[in-house]
Design an enzyme around this catalytic site. Structure first.
Site, short mmCIF file in Angstrom:
data_model
loop_
_atom_site.label_atom_id
_atom_site.label_comp_id
_atom_site.label_asym_id
_atom_site.label_seq_id
_atom_site.Cartn_x
_atom_site.Cartn_y
_atom_site.Cartn_z
N GLU A 111 -2.96 -0.02 0.12
CA GLU A 111 -3.63 -1.39 -0.17
C GLU A 111 -4.27 -1.76 0.98
O GLU A 111 -4.04 -1.62 2.18
CB GLU A 111 -2.42 -2.43 -0.37
CG GLU A 111 -1.83 -2.59 -1.71
CD GLU A 111 -2.68 -2.84 -2.81
OE1 GLU A 111 -3.39 -3.84 -2.55
OE2 GLU A 111 -2.99 -2.15 -3.69
N SER A 112 -5.55 -2.01 0.77
CA SER A 112 -6.70 -2.34 1.68
C SER A 112 -6.37 -3.38 2.88
O SER A 112 -6.67 -3.26 3.80
CB SER A 112 -8.05 -2.60 1.23
OG SER A 112 -7.75 -3.82 0.62
N LYS A 143 -6.68 12.46 -10.72
CA LYS A 143 -6.19 12.42 -9.41
C LYS A 143 -5.21 13.28 -9.01
O LYS A 143 -4.49 13.64 -9.68
CB LYS A 143 -5.42 10.86 -9.38
CG LYS A 143 -6.34 9.80 -9.49
CD LYS A 143 -5.40 8.63 -9.77
CE LYS A 143 -6.34 7.25 -10.15
NZ LYS A 143 -5.73 6.04 -10.81
N CYS A 173 -16.00 2.92 -3.41
CA CYS A 173 -14.86 1.74 -3.50
C CYS A 173 -15.23 0.63 -2.37
O CYS A 173 -15.20 1.10 -1.03
CB CYS A 173 -13.78 2.57 -3.15
SG CYS A 173 -12.31 1.44 -3.26
N1 LIG Z 1 -5.69 -4.01 -4.40
C1 LIG Z 1 -6.30 -2.63 -3.87
C2 LIG Z 1 -7.30 -2.35 -4.59
C3 LIG Z 1 -8.03 -0.89 -4.67
C4 LIG Z 1 -8.81 -0.50 -5.96
O1 LIG Z 1 -8.99 -1.08 -6.74
N2 LIG Z 1 -9.28 0.63 -5.76
C5 LIG Z 1 -9.82 1.49 -6.81
C6 LIG Z 1 -11.45 2.07 -6.55
S1 LIG Z 1 -12.35 0.74 -5.78
C7 LIG Z 1 -8.92 2.59 -7.53
O2 LIG Z 1 -8.72 3.28 -6.66
N3 LIG Z 1 -9.21 2.61 -8.95
C8 LIG Z 1 -8.39 3.69 -9.42
C9 LIG Z 1 -7.47 3.40 -10.39
O3 LIG Z 1 -7.29 2.24 -10.57
O4 LIG Z 1 -6.96 4.03 -11.25
C10 LIG Z 1 -6.58 -2.73 -2.52
O5 LIG Z 1 -6.99 -3.57 -1.82
O6 LIG Z 1 -6.58 -1.41 -1.80
#
Ligand SMILES: N[C@@H](CCC(=O)N[C@@H](CS)C(=O)NCC(=O)O)C(=O)O
Length: 222
Positions: free
Chosen positions: A63-64, A38, A11
């Site tokens: 959220e990052s 999950k 990720c």
């Molecule tokens: N806007 C989020 C994006 C985070 C994201 O897209 N994470 C992905 C992995 S890189 C995720 O957990 N995807 C699983 C899903 O959407 O079910 C952030 O900035 O934290």
């Protein structure tokens, strides 16, 4: 302070948080989440069901960008400028980085050559904008490593694997972008943000997309 990062090996958003903590010399634990399955406890702390989540003494932050801001508020040295105007501009470029990540996902998931070419063109245009934006110095904002760098290091990491498949011309002729990519790749925090098997995990992930890119990779293997 006990910091615990809910993570996923590939990720790029997790990597932002890991790079920030490594830059700040903060020790943290890391737990990989199976995003295809999950666990309930993870869904309870991640309202959008996404990594990263940072736990600070059992308090969850999701959220990052919220995590990056929290680390700025609580850990030194700062990776955000002292000037409000620069901080605001950098937040904009962080969002620009997220839109590049969406295009990259569009690229590796594209089913047809046409869709793939459209994503290639969109990415090429965004990196051309970055080339015009970059000034002198090793990083996005000169010689100081900032939050924008934590966002772009994981983006450039994809290209190490893409380049082994073919040169799609996305970064071609962009000298400042190329120099920035090289600096970021050499940064210890960037290297340590992923495990040693990241390249092979990414290749397997890309091969399994059943996409135009997967086909190109399979042709290369046969
Ligand atoms: N806007 C989020 C994006 C985070 C994201 O897209 N994470 C992905 C992995 S890189 C995720 O957990 N995807 C699983 C899903 O959407 O079910 C952030 O900035 O934290």
């Amino acid at each position: 302070m006990t910091l615990h990062l809910m993570s996923h090996a590939l990720c790029p958003y997790v990597q932002r948080a890991a790079i920030s903590m490594l830059e700040k010399g903060v020790s943290f634990e890391r737990t990989d989440i199976d995003l295809a399955k999950k666990p309930e406890w993870f869904l309870a702390i991640s309202p959008l069901g996404k990594t990263p989540v940072l736990l600070d003494n059992q308090q969850a932050i999701f959220e990052s960008t919220a995590i990056l801001e929290y680390l700025e508020d609580t850990q030194s040295p700062p990776l955000h400028s002292k000037a409000a105007i620069t901080r605001a501009q950098h937040r904009g470029w962080i969002e620009f980085g997220s839109s590049i990540l969406n295009d990259i996902a569009g690229l590796y998931n594209a089913q047809t050559e046409d869709a793939f070419d459209q994503k290639t063109a969109a990415l090429e245009a965004k990196f051309a904008q970055l080339e015009r934006q970059l000034g002198e110095g090793a990083f996005f904002a000169g010689n100081a490593f900032t939050l924008v760098d934590t966002v772009f290091a994981p983006i450039f990491r994809y290209f190490d694997t893409f380049d082994e498949i073919a040169d799609f011309g996305i970064l071609l002729g962009k000298e400042k972008v190329a120099a920035w990519r090289k600096e970021l790749a050499a940064r210890p925090s960037v290297k340590q943000a992923v495990s040693a098997n990241y390249p092979s995990l990414l290749r397997v992930f890309l091969l399994n997309r059943n996409s135009h890119l997967s086909q190109l990779m399979k042709r290369q293997l046969s």
